[in-house]
Enzyme design. Structure first.
Site, PDB file in Angstrom:
ATOM      1  N   GLU A 231     -33.671 -32.964  31.450  1.00  0.00           N
ATOM      2  CA  GLU A 231     -33.301 -31.561  31.675  1.00  0.00           C
ATOM      3  C   GLU A 231     -31.803 -31.373  31.465  1.00  0.00           C
ATOM      4  OE1 GLU A 231     -33.185 -28.502  35.536  1.00  0.00           O
ATOM      5  OE2 GLU A 231     -34.199 -30.434  35.670  1.00  0.00           O
ATOM      6  N   ASP A 233     -29.177 -28.546  32.225  1.00  0.00           N
ATOM      7  CA  ASP A 233     -28.866 -27.255  32.837  1.00  0.00           C
ATOM      8  C   ASP A 233     -27.567 -26.718  32.243  1.00  0.00           C
ATOM      9  OD1 ASP A 233     -31.084 -27.258  34.525  1.00  0.00           O
ATOM     10  OD2 ASP A 233     -30.048 -28.448  36.041  1.00  0.00           O
ATOM     11  N   GLU A 236     -26.431 -22.556  35.535  1.00  0.00           N
ATOM     12  CA  GLU A 236     -27.040 -22.164  36.802  1.00  0.00           C
ATOM     13  C   GLU A 236     -25.955 -21.413  37.554  1.00  0.00           C
ATOM     14  OE1 GLU A 236     -30.292 -24.887  38.419  1.00  0.00           O
ATOM     15  OE2 GLU A 236     -28.643 -26.243  37.934  1.00  0.00           O
ATOM     16  N   HIS A 247     -29.214 -33.790  33.439  1.00  0.00           N
ATOM     17  CA  HIS A 247     -30.038 -34.693  34.253  1.00  0.00           C
ATOM     18  C   HIS A 247     -30.861 -35.550  33.292  1.00  0.00           C
ATOM     19  CE1 HIS A 247     -29.870 -32.191  38.098  1.00  0.00           C
ATOM     20  NE2 HIS A 247     -29.630 -31.235  37.207  1.00  0.00           N
TER      21      HIS A 247
END
Length: 455
Positions: A231, A233, A236, A247
């Site tokens: 993942e 990101d 956010e 991640h």
């Protein structure tokens, strides 16, 4: 996504979830224009569309309108076991605007937080589809940059307007798992590094084994299995905080987990994925005047967010070695903030050296490094990652990990604990859902291409 079981945060208040394709409501994907660039000022518009995640959808018997899942319980007659449930139940089309508060206009997507129609819906998650309108668009972003505009002026403490990439199957798992007849056309196959166990169908089977209803969310729960994958990101954020966080996992592609593999609770750092990630949050890294209302990056106004994925040889064949962030607002290019943590060298981008230094300075467990670091993130982009956009509140940790002091049981003066200016109670879901029901986030003007081509 930071907290354990973070996807409990999504409040599934529209009775939904399935693997067969229903026909009671026509599924019409809202159109969204994106742009692919080849060089500066040379970008071509592409017509795409978005699709709502399957976990929000109405789930009913294939032969009737009887619910397969109501509140946080499964219908035992329709769902006596995982495979039979997947065969008996169909997920249906979505009324994007009226039921879920999801609207598009040209290159702009708006996600409303709470929508009240025949039922109450809280939050949403959508994916970008490719030109065929039936498979997810997969992005390969090594030695590339990805840019978008975001308006988070209507996104207060405790909420998260997120734009990120996950290593989902392009067809939502339809070809790998015969019981999944709905596929990406109906938003199936989600996964991320939290290995969420609240996903109702994983690998074409209902996640009913060991299903336990959530104590804080009357429409959610968790089952025996989770669904894991790499993942990235990219964004956010709310008005008061923002983070960019890679991640990684030890596995490649969407993978079902159980037990220790999922990394739940005390086994958080024993699972196959790095749940903490390596986050760059300007406030947490010592600059409390960089991003927020009236600050250098003014969250009261729309801002352009540029993320560059640099490789060690400046080629797409290279290993991912650095993730750089720029902002553009009111015609001005704004360089990323620099770290200001005692005993930590100065960084303004994400590298393996930055991640190692940050983990040491904050006393955090460094599973990002042990599970492969940026090179593993690059491997995921080499395979291709799906684009996700969502709005959500956090039933697990109140979004404190993004915009407040977290964890709450250690002094806020400890390095890395203060992550934003919000209060310890600001993200309480009951409060947020009642007092900030009209909140929303708008993503627009998505562009991608070679370094320096999108802004």
């Amino acid at each position: 996504m930071f907290p354990a079981a973070v996807l409990l945060a999504f409040s599934f208040l529209a009775t939904a979830y399935a693997q067969q394709a229903g026909t009671l409501t026509t599924e019409t994907h809202p159109r969204l224009t994106v742009s692919q660039c080849t060089s500066a000022n040379n970008c071509q518009q592409q017509q795409r569309s978005i699709v709502l995640d399957s976990n929000w959808r109405w789930l009913h018997a294939t032969s009737s309108s009887t619910n397969c899942y109501t509140g946080n319980s499964w219908d035992e007659s329709l769902c006596p076991d995982p495979v039979t449930c997947a065969q008996n139940c169909a997920l249906d089309g979505a009324d994007y605007a009226n039921t879920y508060g999801i609207t598009t206009n040209g290159n702009s997507l708006t996600l409303k937080f709470v929508t009240q129609s025949a039922q109450k819906n809280v939050g949403s998650r959508v994916y970008l589809l490719s030109s065929d309108d039936t498979t997810y668009e997969l992005f390969q972003l090594k030695n590339q940059e990805f840019t978008f505009d975001v308006d988070m002026s209507n996104l207060p403490c405790g909420l998260n307007g997120a734009l990120y990439f996950v290593e989902m199957d392009a067809d939502g798992g339809k070809s790998r798992f015969p019981n999944n007849k709905a596929g990406s056309k109906y938003g199936t196959g989600y996964c991320d590094t939290q290995c969420p166990q609240d996903i109702k169908f994983i690998n074409g089977e209902a996640n009913i084994l060991g299903w336990t209803g959530s104590a804080s969310d009357p429409n959610s729960g968790t089952g025996q299995y989770g669904t894991c994958c790499n993942e990235m990101d990219v964004w956010e954020a709310n008005m008061n905080g923002a983070a960019v966080t890679p991640h990684v996992c030890s596995v490649q592609g969407q993978t079902r987990c159980s037990g220790t593999q999922c990394g739940e609770g005390d086994e958080r750092y024993d699972g196959i994925c790095d749940k903490d990630g390596c986050d760059f949050n300007s406030w947490r890294l010592g600059n409390e005047t960089f991003l927020g209302p009236g600050l250098t990056v003014d969250t009261r106004q729309k801002v352009t967010v540029v993320t560059q994925f640099l490789t060690n040889n400046n080629q797409t064949s290279g290993s991912l070695s650095e993730i750089r962030r720029l902002y553009v607002q009111n015609g001005k290019v704004i360089a990323n903030s620099k770290t200001n943590i005692p005993g930590m060298a100065t960084f303004d981008s994400i590298t393996d050296d930055f991640c190692n230094a940050q983990k040491e300075a904050f006393g955090d467990t460094n599973t990002f490094e042990s599970l492969g670091g940026l090179a593993q993130m690059g491997n995921a982009f080499q395979q291709g990652m799906a684009l996700v956009m969502s709005i959500w509140d956090d039933h697990e940790a109140g979004m404190l990990w993004l915009d407040a002091d977290y964890p709450t049981d250690v002094p806020a003066t400890n390095p890395g604990v203060s992550r934003g200016p919000c209060s310890a109670t600001s993200g309480d879901p009951t409060t947020v859902e009642s007092q900030s029901a009209s909140a929303s986030v708008t993503f627009s003007n998505i562009k991608f291409g070679p370094i320096g081509s999108t802004y």
